[in-house]
Design an enzyme around this catalytic site. Sequence first.
Site, PDB file in Angstrom:
ATOM      1  N   HIS A  92       0.762  -1.341  -0.143  1.00  0.00           N
ATOM      2  CA  HIS A  92       0.121  -0.199  -0.021  1.00  0.00           C
ATOM      3  C   HIS A  92       0.757   1.333   0.054  1.00  0.00           C
ATOM      4  O   HIS A  92       0.609   2.267   0.800  1.00  0.00           O
ATOM      5  CB  HIS A  92      -0.748   0.204   1.200  1.00  0.00           C
ATOM      6  N   HIS A 115      -9.858   1.842   0.885  1.00  0.00           N
ATOM      7  CA  HIS A 115      -9.916   0.569   1.677  1.00  0.00           C
ATOM      8  C   HIS A 115     -10.873   0.483   2.658  1.00  0.00           C
ATOM      9  O   HIS A 115     -10.479   0.343   3.861  1.00  0.00           O
ATOM     10  CB  HIS A 115      -8.348   0.529   2.269  1.00  0.00           C
ATOM     11  N   GLU A 159     -11.613  -3.927  -2.857  1.00  0.00           N
ATOM     12  CA  GLU A 159     -10.644  -2.935  -3.402  1.00  0.00           C
ATOM     13  C   GLU A 159     -10.731  -3.047  -4.803  1.00  0.00           C
ATOM     14  O   GLU A 159      -9.941  -3.994  -5.339  1.00  0.00           O
ATOM     15  CB  GLU A 159      -9.309  -2.711  -2.712  1.00  0.00           C
TER      16      GLU A 159
END
Length: 412
Positions: free
Chosen positions: A157, A231, A378
Amino acid sequence: MRERPTLPLFTAPALRRRWPLVAVVSVGVLAGGAAVPAAAGDDSGGGSGSDASTTVEPFGTAPDGTPVERWTLANGDMTIRVLTYGGVIQTLEVPDQHGEVDNVVLGFADVAGYASDADPYFGSLIGRYGNRIAGGQFELDGTTYQLPLNDGPNTLHGGPVGFDDQVWTATPVGDEDVAALRLELVSPAGDQGFPGTLSTAVTYTLDDERRLSVHYEATTDAPTVVNLTQHTYWNLSGEGTGTINDHHLRIDASAYTPVDETLIPTGEIAPVEGTPFDFRESTAIGERIRESDQQLLYGQGYDHNWVLDRDDDGARPGSDAEDPLEEAAELHDPESGRTLTIWTTEPGLQFYSGNFLDGTIVGTSGRTYRQGDGLALETQHFPDSPNQPGFPSTELRPGEVYDSTTVFELGD
Protein backbone atom coordinates in the site's frame (compact mmCIF):
# COMPACT_ATOMS: atom_id res chain seq x y z
CA MET A 1 -27.74 -7.24 -13.25
CA ARG A 2 -28.61 -3.66 -12.30
CA GLU A 3 -28.56 -0.77 -14.72
CA ARG A 4 -25.17 0.90 -14.91
CA PRO A 5 -25.23 4.18 -12.94
CA THR A 6 -24.57 7.55 -14.54
CA LEU A 7 -23.01 9.87 -12.00
CA PRO A 8 -22.04 13.55 -11.96
CA LEU A 9 -18.26 13.82 -11.64
CA PHE A 10 -16.72 17.12 -10.59
CA THR A 11 -13.53 16.99 -12.63
CA ALA A 12 -11.79 19.28 -15.08
CA PRO A 13 -12.34 18.18 -18.70
CA ALA A 14 -8.58 17.86 -19.23
CA LEU A 15 -8.48 15.21 -16.51
CA ARG A 16 -11.15 12.98 -17.98
CA ARG A 17 -9.08 11.12 -20.56
CA ARG A 18 -6.70 8.29 -19.73
CA TRP A 19 -7.05 5.72 -16.95
CA PRO A 20 -10.84 5.95 -16.54
CA LEU A 21 -11.39 4.70 -12.96
CA VAL A 22 -14.47 5.52 -10.64
CA ALA A 23 -16.01 4.46 -7.27
CA VAL A 24 -19.57 5.03 -5.97
CA VAL A 25 -21.10 4.22 -2.55
CA SER A 26 -24.53 4.74 -0.95
CA VAL A 27 -24.49 6.00 2.63
CA GLY A 28 -26.26 7.55 5.63
CA VAL A 29 -24.55 9.34 8.59
CA LEU A 30 -25.49 12.02 11.12
CA ALA A 31 -24.44 15.47 9.91
CA GLY A 32 -22.47 17.83 12.13
CA GLY A 33 -20.17 20.84 12.07
CA ALA A 34 -20.36 24.21 10.41
CA ALA A 35 -22.11 24.57 7.07
CA VAL A 36 -19.88 25.21 4.05
CA PRO A 37 -21.28 26.73 0.84
CA ALA A 38 -21.07 24.21 -2.00
CA ALA A 39 -18.93 25.15 -4.98
CA ALA A 40 -20.55 25.44 -8.38
CA GLY A 41 -20.58 22.11 -10.16
CA ASP A 42 -22.38 19.88 -12.62
CA ASP A 43 -26.14 20.33 -12.20
CA SER A 44 -27.02 17.00 -13.78
CA GLY A 45 -27.54 15.16 -10.48
CA GLY A 46 -30.87 13.44 -9.87
CA GLY A 47 -33.51 14.07 -7.25
CA SER A 48 -34.85 17.26 -5.76
CA GLY A 49 -31.49 18.14 -4.27
CA SER A 50 -33.14 19.72 -1.23
CA ASP A 51 -31.25 17.48 1.21
CA ALA A 52 -27.71 17.66 -0.24
CA SER A 53 -25.30 19.32 2.19
CA THR A 54 -21.60 19.50 2.98
CA THR A 55 -20.34 20.58 6.43
CA VAL A 56 -16.95 20.67 8.13
CA GLU A 57 -15.56 20.62 11.67
CA PRO A 58 -12.09 20.45 13.27
CA PHE A 59 -11.06 16.90 14.15
CA GLY A 60 -7.79 16.99 16.05
CA THR A 61 -4.31 16.93 14.59
CA ALA A 62 -1.99 14.59 12.72
CA PRO A 63 1.13 13.31 14.52
CA ASP A 64 3.16 16.21 13.05
CA GLY A 65 0.69 18.78 14.39
CA THR A 66 -1.14 19.45 11.11
CA PRO A 67 -4.83 20.22 11.76
CA VAL A 68 -7.29 17.56 10.55
CA GLU A 69 -10.81 18.29 9.35
CA ARG A 70 -13.86 16.05 9.32
CA TRP A 71 -16.29 16.68 6.46
CA THR A 72 -19.87 15.42 6.51
CA LEU A 73 -21.58 14.77 3.18
CA ALA A 74 -25.32 14.18 3.43
CA ASN A 75 -28.00 13.58 0.82
CA GLY A 76 -31.46 12.21 1.54
CA ASP A 77 -31.11 9.30 3.97
CA MET A 78 -27.36 8.89 3.31
CA THR A 79 -24.46 10.47 5.17
CA ILE A 80 -20.70 9.90 5.22
CA ARG A 81 -17.94 11.41 7.30
CA VAL A 82 -14.59 11.95 5.59
CA LEU A 83 -11.31 12.88 7.31
CA THR A 84 -8.62 14.91 5.60
CA TYR A 85 -6.17 12.57 7.33
CA GLY A 86 -5.71 9.74 4.83
CA GLY A 87 -8.89 10.70 2.98
CA VAL A 88 -10.55 8.26 5.39
CA ILE A 89 -14.24 7.37 5.12
CA GLN A 90 -14.75 7.23 8.90
CA THR A 91 -18.46 6.41 8.96
CA LEU A 92 -21.06 5.56 6.36
CA GLU A 93 -24.66 5.31 7.55
CA VAL A 94 -27.61 3.99 5.59
CA PRO A 95 -31.03 2.53 6.48
CA ASP A 96 -31.74 -1.20 6.39
CA GLN A 97 -34.90 -2.86 5.06
CA HIS A 98 -36.79 -1.75 8.19
CA GLY A 99 -35.59 1.86 8.06
CA GLU A 100 -33.06 1.42 10.88
CA VAL A 101 -29.92 3.48 10.22
CA ASP A 102 -26.51 1.98 10.98
CA ASN A 103 -22.89 2.78 10.28
CA VAL A 104 -21.76 -0.03 7.95
CA VAL A 105 -17.99 0.61 7.82
CA LEU A 106 -15.24 -0.11 10.33
CA GLY A 107 -13.03 2.64 11.72
CA PHE A 108 -11.64 4.56 14.69
CA ALA A 109 -13.13 7.28 16.87
CA ASP A 110 -10.12 9.63 16.53
CA VAL A 111 -7.11 10.48 14.38
CA ALA A 112 -4.75 8.68 16.76
CA GLY A 113 -6.28 5.35 15.77
CA TYR A 114 -5.69 5.95 12.06
CA ALA A 115 -2.14 7.18 12.74
CA SER A 116 -1.20 4.15 14.85
CA ASP A 117 0.73 1.11 13.65
CA ALA A 118 -2.34 -0.97 14.49
CA ASP A 119 -4.44 0.67 11.75
CA PRO A 120 -5.26 -1.89 9.02
CA TYR A 121 -5.96 0.96 6.53
CA PHE A 122 -9.56 1.44 7.73
CA GLY A 123 -11.40 3.55 5.12
CA SER A 124 -8.20 5.06 3.74
CA LEU A 125 -7.17 6.28 0.32
CA ILE A 126 -4.26 4.06 -0.74
CA GLY A 127 -1.27 5.20 -2.80
CA ARG A 128 1.01 5.49 -4.48
CA TYR A 129 0.62 1.80 -5.13
CA GLY A 130 -2.27 -0.18 -3.70
CA ASN A 131 -1.47 -3.78 -2.74
CA ARG A 132 1.95 -5.46 -2.77
CA ILE A 133 5.18 -5.01 -4.73
CA ALA A 134 7.55 -7.97 -4.45
CA GLY A 135 10.75 -7.19 -2.60
CA GLY A 136 9.74 -3.53 -2.68
CA GLN A 137 11.53 -3.31 -5.99
CA PHE A 138 10.72 -2.69 -9.64
CA GLU A 139 12.46 -1.62 -12.83
CA LEU A 140 11.23 1.21 -15.04
CA ASP A 141 12.99 2.42 -18.19
CA GLY A 142 16.17 0.60 -17.20
CA THR A 143 16.37 2.01 -13.66
CA THR A 144 15.73 -0.12 -10.58
CA TYR A 145 13.81 1.51 -7.74
CA GLN A 146 13.91 0.25 -4.16
CA LEU A 147 10.99 1.01 -1.85
CA PRO A 148 10.94 0.62 1.94
CA LEU A 149 9.59 -2.74 3.09
CA ASN A 150 6.57 -2.78 5.40
CA ASP A 151 4.98 -6.20 4.82
CA GLY A 152 7.63 -8.82 5.50
CA PRO A 153 9.84 -8.95 2.40
CA ASN A 154 7.47 -6.75 0.38
CA THR A 155 6.07 -3.23 0.13
CA LEU A 156 2.35 -2.88 0.87
CA HIS A 157 0.00 0.00 0.00
CA GLY A 158 2.71 2.48 -0.98
CA GLY A 159 5.10 1.93 1.92
CA PRO A 160 5.20 2.73 5.64
CA VAL A 161 4.18 6.38 5.08
CA GLY A 162 1.69 6.11 2.23
CA PHE A 163 -1.20 8.32 1.19
CA ASP A 164 -3.19 6.93 4.13
CA ASP A 165 -0.83 8.76 6.51
CA GLN A 166 -0.95 12.16 4.77
CA VAL A 167 -3.22 15.14 5.36
CA TRP A 168 -5.07 15.99 2.15
CA THR A 169 -6.38 19.41 1.12
CA ALA A 170 -10.19 19.42 0.91
CA THR A 171 -12.50 21.58 -1.22
CA PRO A 172 -16.32 21.24 -1.38
CA VAL A 173 -17.43 20.96 -5.03
CA GLY A 174 -21.07 19.91 -4.78
CA ASP A 175 -24.28 21.72 -5.67
CA GLU A 176 -27.95 21.58 -4.70
CA ASP A 177 -28.31 18.04 -6.09
CA VAL A 178 -25.17 16.27 -4.88
CA ALA A 179 -22.77 16.55 -1.96
CA ALA A 180 -19.18 16.35 -3.18
CA LEU A 181 -15.69 16.82 -1.75
CA ARG A 182 -12.43 17.03 -3.69
CA LEU A 183 -9.24 15.92 -1.88
CA GLU A 184 -5.80 16.80 -3.25
CA LEU A 185 -2.26 15.68 -2.42
CA VAL A 186 1.16 16.21 -4.02
CA SER A 187 3.67 13.40 -3.50
CA PRO A 188 7.22 14.65 -4.26
CA ALA A 189 9.72 12.71 -6.34
CA GLY A 190 11.41 10.07 -4.20
CA ASP A 191 8.50 9.81 -1.77
CA GLN A 192 8.70 6.25 -0.38
CA GLY A 193 11.22 5.55 -3.17
CA PHE A 194 8.85 6.20 -6.12
CA PRO A 195 10.04 8.29 -9.06
CA GLY A 196 8.28 11.44 -10.28
CA THR A 197 6.25 14.10 -8.51
CA LEU A 198 2.69 12.77 -8.45
CA SER A 199 -0.25 15.19 -8.20
CA THR A 200 -3.39 13.34 -7.07
CA ALA A 201 -7.02 14.38 -6.67
CA VAL A 202 -9.85 12.20 -5.36
CA THR A 203 -13.48 13.32 -5.43
CA TYR A 204 -16.17 11.79 -3.24
CA THR A 205 -19.65 12.47 -4.69
CA LEU A 206 -22.82 11.48 -2.83
CA ASP A 207 -26.11 11.52 -4.76
CA ASP A 208 -29.69 10.88 -3.61
CA GLU A 209 -29.77 7.38 -5.13
CA ARG A 210 -27.64 5.97 -2.26
CA ARG A 211 -24.45 6.12 -4.32
CA LEU A 212 -21.07 7.52 -3.40
CA SER A 213 -18.66 8.13 -6.26
CA VAL A 214 -14.91 8.01 -5.65
CA HIS A 215 -13.13 9.43 -8.66
CA TYR A 216 -9.33 9.29 -8.84
CA GLU A 217 -7.07 11.49 -10.98
CA ALA A 218 -3.27 11.75 -11.08
CA THR A 219 -0.51 13.27 -13.22
CA THR A 220 3.28 12.95 -13.01
CA ASP A 221 6.32 14.90 -14.18
CA ALA A 222 8.40 11.73 -14.71
CA PRO A 223 7.64 8.07 -15.54
CA THR A 224 6.30 6.24 -12.50
CA VAL A 225 3.83 3.52 -11.43
CA VAL A 226 0.43 4.23 -9.86
CA ASN A 227 -2.35 2.07 -8.44
CA LEU A 228 -4.87 3.99 -6.31
CA THR A 229 -7.73 2.44 -4.36
CA GLN A 230 -10.10 2.93 -1.42
CA HIS A 231 -9.77 0.62 1.58
CA THR A 232 -13.15 0.71 3.31
CA TYR A 233 -14.04 -2.31 5.47
CA TRP A 234 -17.72 -3.24 5.15
CA ASN A 235 -20.13 -4.93 7.52
CA LEU A 236 -23.65 -4.51 6.17
CA SER A 237 -25.18 -5.66 9.47
CA GLY A 238 -23.54 -2.67 11.13
CA GLU A 239 -20.11 -1.78 12.46
CA GLY A 240 -19.11 -3.84 15.49
CA THR A 241 -21.95 -6.38 15.15
CA GLY A 242 -19.76 -9.41 14.45
CA THR A 243 -18.74 -11.60 11.55
CA ILE A 244 -19.40 -11.08 7.85
CA ASN A 245 -19.27 -14.83 7.15
CA ASP A 246 -23.03 -14.92 6.56
CA HIS A 247 -22.86 -12.13 3.98
CA HIS A 248 -23.37 -13.40 0.43
CA LEU A 249 -20.86 -12.27 -2.18
CA ARG A 250 -20.87 -12.37 -5.96
CA ILE A 251 -17.78 -11.40 -7.96
CA ASP A 252 -18.06 -11.15 -11.74
CA ALA A 253 -14.75 -12.90 -12.38
CA SER A 254 -13.87 -16.22 -14.03
CA ALA A 255 -10.22 -16.04 -12.91
CA TYR A 256 -8.01 -14.86 -10.10
CA THR A 257 -4.27 -14.41 -9.47
CA PRO A 258 -2.84 -17.11 -7.14
CA VAL A 259 -0.14 -15.99 -4.70
CA ASP A 260 2.96 -17.35 -3.01
CA GLU A 261 3.48 -17.64 0.74
CA THR A 262 4.16 -13.87 1.01
CA LEU A 263 0.93 -13.06 -0.90
CA ILE A 264 2.75 -11.97 -4.08
CA PRO A 265 1.07 -13.15 -7.33
CA THR A 266 2.86 -15.99 -9.05
CA GLY A 267 2.02 -14.48 -12.45
CA GLU A 268 -0.57 -17.16 -13.21
CA ILE A 269 -4.13 -16.19 -14.08
CA ALA A 270 -6.05 -19.21 -12.84
CA PRO A 271 -9.69 -20.20 -13.38
CA VAL A 272 -11.92 -19.99 -10.31
CA GLU A 273 -14.05 -22.95 -11.38
CA GLY A 274 -13.84 -25.83 -8.95
CA THR A 275 -12.08 -23.73 -6.28
CA PRO A 276 -13.16 -21.80 -3.15
CA PHE A 277 -12.56 -18.66 -5.24
CA ASP A 278 -15.59 -19.18 -7.46
CA PHE A 279 -18.01 -16.40 -6.51
CA ARG A 280 -19.67 -16.12 -9.91
CA GLU A 281 -22.87 -17.15 -8.14
CA SER A 282 -23.74 -15.42 -4.87
CA THR A 283 -22.18 -17.49 -2.07
CA ALA A 284 -21.91 -17.09 1.70
CA ILE A 285 -18.40 -15.91 2.52
CA GLY A 286 -18.01 -18.46 5.31
CA GLU A 287 -19.17 -21.40 3.21
CA ARG A 288 -15.70 -22.37 1.93
CA ILE A 289 -13.33 -20.13 3.87
CA ARG A 290 -12.10 -22.97 6.11
CA GLU A 291 -11.33 -25.42 3.30
CA SER A 292 -7.80 -26.81 3.22
CA ASP A 293 -6.93 -25.00 0.01
CA GLN A 294 -3.29 -23.84 -0.07
CA GLN A 295 -4.27 -20.38 -1.29
CA LEU A 296 -6.62 -19.92 1.67
CA LEU A 297 -3.89 -21.12 4.00
CA TYR A 298 -1.47 -18.53 2.63
CA GLY A 299 -3.93 -15.71 3.27
CA GLN A 300 -5.56 -17.17 6.40
CA GLY A 301 -8.73 -16.66 4.37
CA TYR A 302 -9.41 -14.56 1.28
CA ASP A 303 -6.76 -11.95 0.44
CA HIS A 304 -6.56 -12.23 -3.34
CA ASN A 305 -7.09 -10.34 -6.57
CA TRP A 306 -9.91 -11.38 -8.88
CA VAL A 307 -9.55 -10.78 -12.64
CA LEU A 308 -12.86 -9.15 -13.53
CA ASP A 309 -14.84 -10.28 -16.57
CA ARG A 310 -14.89 -7.06 -18.56
CA ASP A 311 -16.23 -6.15 -21.99
CA ASP A 312 -13.37 -3.69 -22.55
CA ASP A 313 -9.60 -3.91 -22.03
CA GLY A 314 -9.66 -3.11 -18.32
CA ALA A 315 -9.05 0.63 -18.63
CA ARG A 316 -5.32 0.40 -19.20
CA PRO A 317 -3.42 3.62 -19.88
CA GLY A 318 -4.27 4.85 -23.35
CA SER A 319 -7.65 3.14 -23.46
CA ASP A 320 -10.10 4.86 -25.82
CA ALA A 321 -13.12 3.61 -23.89
CA GLU A 322 -15.36 6.58 -23.02
CA ASP A 323 -17.33 5.00 -20.18
CA PRO A 324 -15.98 1.56 -19.22
CA LEU A 325 -17.85 1.48 -15.91
CA GLU A 326 -18.99 -2.14 -15.42
CA GLU A 327 -20.58 -4.10 -12.60
CA ALA A 328 -17.94 -6.01 -10.66
CA ALA A 329 -19.49 -7.42 -7.48
CA GLU A 330 -22.50 -7.57 -5.20
CA LEU A 331 -22.52 -8.08 -1.43
CA HIS A 332 -25.76 -8.92 0.41
CA ASP A 333 -26.55 -9.24 4.09
CA PRO A 334 -29.67 -11.39 4.67
CA GLU A 335 -30.12 -10.06 8.21
CA SER A 336 -30.36 -6.35 7.43
CA GLY A 337 -31.45 -6.73 3.82
CA ARG A 338 -28.73 -4.29 2.72
CA THR A 339 -27.05 -4.90 -0.63
CA LEU A 340 -23.83 -3.29 -1.81
CA THR A 341 -23.31 -3.26 -5.59
CA ILE A 342 -19.95 -2.22 -7.03
CA TRP A 343 -19.21 -0.85 -10.49
CA THR A 344 -15.70 0.01 -11.60
CA THR A 345 -13.45 0.88 -14.49
CA GLU A 346 -10.64 -1.19 -12.96
CA PRO A 347 -9.55 -4.64 -14.20
CA GLY A 348 -9.20 -6.21 -10.75
CA LEU A 349 -10.88 -6.54 -7.37
CA GLN A 350 -9.01 -7.45 -4.18
CA PHE A 351 -11.31 -9.27 -1.76
CA TYR A 352 -9.91 -9.29 1.78
CA SER A 353 -12.00 -11.06 4.42
CA GLY A 354 -10.54 -9.30 7.47
CA ASN A 355 -8.29 -12.24 8.33
CA PHE A 356 -5.82 -10.32 10.49
CA LEU A 357 -8.29 -8.52 12.75
CA ASP A 358 -7.40 -10.10 16.09
CA GLY A 359 -9.48 -8.50 18.82
CA THR A 360 -6.88 -5.87 19.75
CA ILE A 361 -8.54 -2.98 17.87
CA VAL A 362 -11.37 -0.92 19.39
CA GLY A 363 -13.66 0.61 16.75
CA THR A 364 -15.88 3.69 16.50
CA SER A 365 -18.65 2.09 18.56
CA GLY A 366 -16.30 1.05 21.37
CA ARG A 367 -16.49 -2.62 20.34
CA THR A 368 -13.45 -4.72 19.44
CA TYR A 369 -12.92 -6.15 15.97
CA ARG A 370 -12.12 -9.82 15.56
CA GLN A 371 -11.26 -11.96 12.55
CA GLY A 372 -13.89 -11.62 9.85
CA ASP A 373 -15.73 -8.67 11.43
CA GLY A 374 -15.40 -6.70 8.20
CA LEU A 375 -14.29 -7.16 4.60
CA ALA A 376 -12.62 -4.98 1.97
CA LEU A 377 -13.47 -4.97 -1.73
CA GLU A 378 -10.70 -2.92 -3.34
CA THR A 379 -11.04 -2.07 -7.03
CA GLN A 380 -7.56 -1.83 -8.53
CA HIS A 381 -4.97 -2.92 -11.03
CA PHE A 382 -3.28 -6.19 -10.08
CA PRO A 383 -0.76 -6.59 -7.23
CA ASP A 384 2.93 -6.50 -8.22
CA SER A 385 2.07 -5.40 -11.77
CA PRO A 386 5.40 -3.52 -12.20
CA ASN A 387 7.14 -6.92 -11.98
CA GLN A 388 4.54 -8.91 -13.93
CA PRO A 389 4.69 -8.22 -17.70
CA GLY A 390 1.55 -10.31 -18.27
CA PHE A 391 -0.58 -8.05 -16.06
CA PRO A 392 -2.25 -4.77 -17.14
CA SER A 393 0.30 -1.96 -16.95
CA THR A 394 0.36 0.51 -14.06
CA GLU A 395 2.91 2.84 -15.67
CA LEU A 396 2.04 6.53 -15.87
CA ARG A 397 4.08 9.01 -17.92
CA PRO A 398 4.20 12.79 -18.29
CA GLY A 399 1.33 14.04 -20.44
CA GLU A 400 -0.90 11.12 -19.44
CA VAL A 401 -3.68 11.27 -16.87
CA TYR A 402 -4.62 8.50 -14.46
CA ASP A 403 -8.42 8.66 -14.31
CA SER A 404 -10.29 5.99 -12.35
CA THR A 405 -13.76 5.42 -10.89
CA THR A 406 -15.46 2.77 -8.70
CA VAL A 407 -19.13 2.74 -7.66
CA PHE A 408 -20.49 1.32 -4.40
CA GLU A 409 -24.29 1.52 -4.33
CA LEU A 410 -26.24 0.58 -1.20
CA GLY A 411 -29.77 -0.72 -1.47
CA ASP A 412 -32.13 -2.50 0.93
